[in-house]
Design an enzyme around this catalytic site. Structure first.
Site, mmCIF file in Angstrom:
data_model
loop_
_atom_site.group_PDB
_atom_site.id
_atom_site.type_symbol
_atom_site.label_atom_id
_atom_site.label_comp_id
_atom_site.label_asym_id
_atom_site.label_seq_id
_atom_site.Cartn_x
_atom_site.Cartn_y
_atom_site.Cartn_z
ATOM 1 N N ASP A 34 -3.800 0.028 9.888
ATOM 2 C CA ASP A 34 -4.412 0.484 11.145
ATOM 3 C C ASP A 34 -3.949 -0.351 12.336
ATOM 4 O O ASP A 34 -4.742 -0.632 13.250
ATOM 5 C CB ASP A 34 -5.944 0.449 11.051
ATOM 6 C CG ASP A 34 -6.492 1.395 9.997
ATOM 7 O OD1 ASP A 34 -5.687 2.089 9.363
ATOM 8 O OD2 ASP A 34 -7.715 1.427 9.807
ATOM 9 N N ASP A 38 -1.250 3.665 7.458
ATOM 10 C CA ASP A 38 -1.900 4.371 8.570
ATOM 11 C C ASP A 38 -1.773 3.560 9.857
ATOM 12 O O ASP A 38 -2.732 3.448 10.634
ATOM 13 C CB ASP A 38 -3.385 4.606 8.256
ATOM 14 C CG ASP A 38 -3.598 5.340 6.951
ATOM 15 O OD1 ASP A 38 -2.723 6.122 6.552
ATOM 16 O OD2 ASP A 38 -4.651 5.134 6.319
#
Length: 331
Positions: free
Chosen positions: A165, A186
């Site tokens: 992230d 991600d």
């Protein structure tokens, strides 16, 4: 996002090589009518030694642009720009020499090293880094380097470094130019409406399990969010997917991008939306390199119409309504 356990091999050398451009050799001079300047310098020769103290000093709802000029150094702090502090230009001396870092993980929002909630923001020549997942023995978990949760934000020659992230491209219209983004899981994710122009994307997966570059979160067909990557470059250790759908209408376009062999042949993952791939808008156009071979791509990858392609690739139609990018100060 769910934690994904594997260890990152740091790629600091790649970061140094990429960021060593002529733009790094001088402090950019920003001129804007009515603007103010605040100097942050760890040596004590500026107005403040901490970046957050400079942000706190700026009056709420200020009507003129404020330049926060950050001298070279590594600033170990979390920086938060609240909603009532618009029109800030945060500028370092170079993304190699000016780093904001913090080591906090476990929360996809609160762990972010840098958090932006104010509209009309510009950052230049600075790196945002979360060191939590870079520390030996730490499990890979949510550890954003930056959270962008505001409209009309632009980033020039900036770095974003973490593992999971890394860049929370959460909400609003955003423009990234000549930036460096590093991560494994991600690491560009959220519901932003964003364009990435000429950016370097370093996939730092290790341990053999595939990572994911994007996790876009478009909720409905009427949702105008999406990530567009133009003339970017993808490299690293891999393997990785170009993206997995974080929401059912996820939208990502790679155009004119160089892809190394770190990209898995399938290219994309439906993740939790297997069987509902018809709503996911994943596309690649005019990309090159061994990772751009579409022979084994998922069958549900989209072929965009000329009209849709023109809309997404033109900043003025996709993100730059009201010409806000041109109105912001820049080098």
């Amino acid at each position: 996002m769910q934690p994904f356990n594997f260890f990152l091999h740091s790629s600091l050398l790649v970061l140094v090589l990429f960021m060593s451009t002529k733009a790094d050799n001088q402090v950019k001079q920003i001129k804007h009518a009515g603007s103010k300047t605040i100097i942050v310098d760890q040596s004590g020769h500026g107005d403040f030694t901490k970046i957050q103290n400079a942000i706190d000093f700026i009056p709420s709802n200020n009507q003129v642009w404020t330049l926060v000029r950050v001298k070279a150094g590594t600033y170990n702090e979390q920086v938060n720009i609240p909603r009532d502090k618009p029109r800030i230009l945060l500028q370092g001396e170079s993304s190699r020499s000016t780093i904001i870092q913090f080591g906090y993980g476990g929360d996809s929002i609160k762990s972010s090293t840098f958090s932006l909630f104010a509209e009309d923001f510009v950052a230049m020549d600075i790196t945002f880094k979360n060191t939590y997942n870079l520390e030996p023995g730490k499990p890979t978990t949510w550890a954003p380097a930056a959270l962008i949760n505001a409209d009309k934000a632009s980033f020039y020659r900036c770095g974003f470094v973490s593992v999971q992230d890394t860049l929370t491209d959460s909400r609003g219209r955003h423009y990234f130019e000549n930036c460096y983004i590093e991560g494994a899981v991600d690491f560009i994710w959220g519901n932003g409406r964003s364009m990435y122009q000429g950016c370097m994307i370093n996939v730092t997966v290790s341990g053999g399990q595939a990572g994911y570059i994007t996790a876009q979160a478009r909720e409905t067909a009427a949702d105008n969010s999406g990530f567009v990557f133009k003339n970017c470059s993808i490299f690293g250790t891999g393997p990785a997917y170009l993206g997995r759908a974080y929401r059912p209408y996820a939208r990502v376009l790679f155009h004119g991008t160089k892809m190394s062999d770190v990209i898995v042949p399938e290219g994309w993952s439906a993740w939790n939306y297997v069987g509902k791939e018809n709503t996911i808008v994943y596309a690649e156009v005019d990309c090159e390199g061994p990772g751009a071979d579409k022979y084994k791509r998922v069958s549900w990858e989209k072929n965009l119409s000329p009209e849709d392609l023109r809309y997404l690739l033109n900043p003025d139609t996709f993100i730059n309504q009201e010409a806000w990018i041109q109105r912001q100060p820049k080098a």
